[in-house]
Design a protein around this motif. Sequence first.
Motif, mmCIF file in Angstrom:
data_model
loop_
_atom_site.group_PDB
_atom_site.id
_atom_site.type_symbol
_atom_site.label_atom_id
_atom_site.label_comp_id
_atom_site.label_asym_id
_atom_site.label_seq_id
_atom_site.Cartn_x
_atom_site.Cartn_y
_atom_site.Cartn_z
ATOM 1 N N PRO A 31 0.809 -1.233 0.000
ATOM 2 C CA PRO A 31 0.000 0.000 0.000
ATOM 3 C C PRO A 31 0.837 1.275 0.000
ATOM 4 O O PRO A 31 0.492 2.253 -0.666
ATOM 5 C CB PRO A 31 -0.811 -0.110 1.301
ATOM 6 C CG PRO A 31 -0.823 -1.546 1.630
ATOM 7 C CD PRO A 31 0.462 -2.105 1.128
ATOM 8 N N PHE A 34 2.433 1.731 -3.481
ATOM 9 C CA PHE A 34 1.374 2.127 -4.423
ATOM 10 C C PHE A 34 0.994 3.593 -4.201
ATOM 11 O O PHE A 34 0.848 4.363 -5.153
ATOM 12 C CB PHE A 34 0.158 1.219 -4.241
ATOM 13 C CG PHE A 34 -1.004 1.582 -5.109
ATOM 14 C CD1 PHE A 34 -1.006 1.276 -6.456
ATOM 15 C CD2 PHE A 34 -2.107 2.255 -4.593
ATOM 16 C CE1 PHE A 34 -2.073 1.625 -7.269
ATOM 17 C CE2 PHE A 34 -3.176 2.603 -5.392
ATOM 18 C CZ PHE A 34 -3.159 2.287 -6.738
ATOM 19 N N ARG A 35 0.856 3.968 -2.930
ATOM 20 C CA ARG A 35 0.468 5.353 -2.604
ATOM 21 C C ARG A 35 1.510 6.350 -3.091
ATOM 22 O O ARG A 35 1.181 7.358 -3.712
ATOM 23 C CB ARG A 35 0.294 5.465 -1.086
ATOM 24 C CG ARG A 35 -0.126 6.821 -0.604
ATOM 25 C CD ARG A 35 -0.433 6.776 0.867
ATOM 26 N NE ARG A 35 0.727 6.387 1.649
ATOM 27 C CZ ARG A 35 0.663 5.638 2.748
ATOM 28 N NH1 ARG A 35 -0.486 5.201 3.198
ATOM 29 N NH2 ARG A 35 1.760 5.341 3.407
ATOM 30 N N LEU A 38 1.388 6.461 -6.841
ATOM 31 C CA LEU A 38 0.169 7.152 -7.296
ATOM 32 C C LEU A 38 0.309 8.671 -7.136
ATOM 33 O O LEU A 38 -0.034 9.437 -8.050
ATOM 34 C CB LEU A 38 -1.027 6.646 -6.489
ATOM 35 C CG LEU A 38 -2.397 7.151 -6.893
ATOM 36 C CD1 LEU A 38 -2.786 6.624 -8.254
ATOM 37 C CD2 LEU A 38 -3.448 6.745 -5.875
ATOM 38 N N ALA A 39 0.824 9.080 -5.986
ATOM 39 C CA ALA A 39 0.991 10.519 -5.746
ATOM 40 C C ALA A 39 2.043 11.106 -6.692
ATOM 41 O O ALA A 39 1.938 12.256 -7.106
ATOM 42 C CB ALA A 39 1.387 10.764 -4.297
ATOM 43 N N GLY A 42 0.290 10.164 -10.542
ATOM 44 C CA GLY A 42 -1.090 10.621 -10.762
ATOM 45 C C GLY A 42 -1.885 9.714 -11.674
ATOM 46 O O GLY A 42 -2.873 10.141 -12.267
ATOM 47 N N ASP A 43 -1.449 8.481 -11.798
ATOM 48 C CA ASP A 43 -2.089 7.561 -12.738
ATOM 49 C C ASP A 43 -2.154 6.180 -12.074
ATOM 50 O O ASP A 43 -1.107 5.618 -11.723
ATOM 51 C CB ASP A 43 -1.249 7.524 -14.023
ATOM 52 C CG ASP A 43 -1.835 6.630 -15.087
ATOM 53 O OD1 ASP A 43 -2.775 5.891 -14.775
ATOM 54 O OD2 ASP A 43 -1.342 6.667 -16.226
ATOM 55 N N ARG A 44 -3.363 5.673 -11.900
ATOM 56 C CA ARG A 44 -3.540 4.417 -11.173
ATOM 57 C C ARG A 44 -2.831 3.249 -11.854
ATOM 58 O O ARG A 44 -2.160 2.454 -11.197
ATOM 59 C CB ARG A 44 -5.031 4.110 -11.036
ATOM 60 C CG ARG A 44 -5.307 2.947 -10.118
ATOM 61 C CD ARG A 44 -6.769 2.663 -10.025
ATOM 62 N NE ARG A 44 -7.287 2.130 -11.282
ATOM 63 C CZ ARG A 44 -8.564 2.027 -11.576
ATOM 64 N NH1 ARG A 44 -9.459 2.430 -10.735
ATOM 65 N NH2 ARG A 44 -8.963 1.538 -12.722
ATOM 66 N N GLU A 48 0.174 1.090 -10.332
ATOM 67 C CA GLU A 48 0.041 -0.363 -10.166
ATOM 68 C C GLU A 48 1.238 -1.065 -10.812
ATOM 69 O O GLU A 48 1.820 -1.980 -10.221
ATOM 70 C CB GLU A 48 -1.275 -0.798 -10.828
ATOM 71 C CG GLU A 48 -1.682 -2.241 -10.587
ATOM 72 C CD GLU A 48 -2.061 -2.560 -9.153
ATOM 73 O OE1 GLU A 48 -2.378 -1.628 -8.398
ATOM 74 O OE2 GLU A 48 -1.978 -3.733 -8.786
ATOM 75 N N ARG A 107 -9.585 14.586 -5.989
ATOM 76 C CA ARG A 107 -8.718 13.865 -5.063
ATOM 77 C C ARG A 107 -8.938 14.268 -3.613
ATOM 78 O O ARG A 107 -8.763 13.473 -2.723
ATOM 79 C CB ARG A 107 -7.259 14.158 -5.400
ATOM 80 C CG ARG A 107 -6.782 13.487 -6.637
ATOM 81 C CD ARG A 107 -5.373 13.949 -6.884
ATOM 82 N NE ARG A 107 -4.893 13.542 -8.181
ATOM 83 C CZ ARG A 107 -3.747 13.943 -8.684
ATOM 84 N NH1 ARG A 107 -2.992 14.758 -8.016
ATOM 85 N NH2 ARG A 107 -3.362 13.541 -9.868
ATOM 86 N N LEU A 149 7.067 14.378 -1.218
ATOM 87 C CA LEU A 149 6.113 13.298 -0.953
ATOM 88 C C LEU A 149 6.659 12.324 0.088
ATOM 89 O O LEU A 149 5.921 11.854 0.966
ATOM 90 C CB LEU A 149 5.771 12.552 -2.249
ATOM 91 C CG LEU A 149 4.956 13.347 -3.279
ATOM 92 C CD1 LEU A 149 4.793 12.541 -4.558
ATOM 93 C CD2 LEU A 149 3.588 13.720 -2.731
#
Lengths: 191, 152
Positions: A31, A34-35, A38-39, A42-44, A48, A107, A149
Motif C-alpha cells: 500500500p 502504491f500510494r 500514485l501521488a 497521478g495515474d492508477r 500499479e 482527489r 512526498l
Amino acid sequence: MKQASSRVMSAFEDSFDRTLDFERMVELYRPRIFRFALASLGDRDAAETVSQDCFLRAHGAYASFRGDCSLQTWLMGIAVNLIRDQLRNRRLQFWKKTRSAPMPAERVSLNRSQQANDSPESLALLKQQVEAVWTAAELLSARQKTVFLLRFVEDMDILEIAASTGMKEGTVKKHLFRALQSLRLRMGPNK
Amino acid sequence: MNEHLDDGRIARCILGDGDAEDRAHLALCSACRVEVEEFGQTLRAFRGSVRDWSQCESAACEIGPKWSVRSALGTPYCIAVTFLLCLMGVAVSLWQRSNRSPGRAGSDPDSVLLEQVSADVARRVPDGMEPLLNWLDSTGTGGSSPGTPLTP
C-alpha cells in the motif's frame, strides 16, 4: 543419506520461510509503495505497474538485501528509480501527460476526524488549501516532488529519504526547503 | 520584537530546521506561530487526502476487471487458442479452394466471356454472310450447314 535429506529439508524450509517473509513484506509495504507511486505519477495504472515491478525487482534482489537500511527505505529506493524511469518514458508520450493532469477537486477528501471537529467554513478553507497544495506539488521539479512526498506523505526522515533517493543529506534538505518555499509561493497569501 | 519571519525561515521552521532565533520568535509572535501551524495542518490534510485517494484507487484496482488484453495475450493458454484458431482458418480456406467445383467455375463472368470468345472464333462465316448461306441452304445448292466454310 539421512544427512543429505535433512540438508535438503532445511534448505526447503529456509526457502519456504523466505517466501513467507517476502509475502508478508509485500502485504505490509505494497500500500505504501502504491500510494507513493500514485501521488508521484497521478495515474492508477502506472502506479500499479510500478508497485508490481518494485516487488518483482525486490524479489530478485531479496537474497542480497543486507539490511543496511530498513525494508521500507530499500523498497522506496527501488520505487523512486522505477518512477523516474516512468516519468522519463512519459516525456515521450505527451498524451499521458494530459491524461494524468492534476484533478485536485476529485482527489481532495478530508479525514473524518477533521470533518467532525471543524466548522464547515474552516473545512472548506482547508479543502481549498489542500487543492492548492496538489496543484502546486504538480508543478514542482521531479526531485523536489519526490522528497516532498517522501517527507510529508510517507513520513520519512531526512536520512531515510537520502538513503532512498541516493542523495546526500544536505541535498535532500535543500530540495525540501525549495519545495516548501515554492509551494508557499504558489499557494498565494491564503496559505 | 523583530519583524515577522520570511517565507524561507517559516519553511525551515516547518521542516524542524529553524535555529534558536526562529524558535524564540515563534514563541513570542502569535502571527508567525499561527502561520506555521496552519501550514502544518494543511500538509497533514494533504497527507490524509493522498492516503484516502490511494485507498480508493487501490480498492478500485482490486474490484476492477482482472482480465485485460495485455494480460490475456500474455498467457500461454490464450496464445495456444489463438494459434489453433489461425490453424483452423487456414485449413478451412484450403478445403474450400480444393472443393470448388468446375461447374461453378463456369458460371464466372470471365468463363462466360471466354466461352463466348471461343464460340465466335470457332465460327468461320462472318455474321453478315449468314443470309447468303440461308439462301443457299434453301435453294439446296450449298448443301452445307452455316458453320461449313464456303468453297470458291
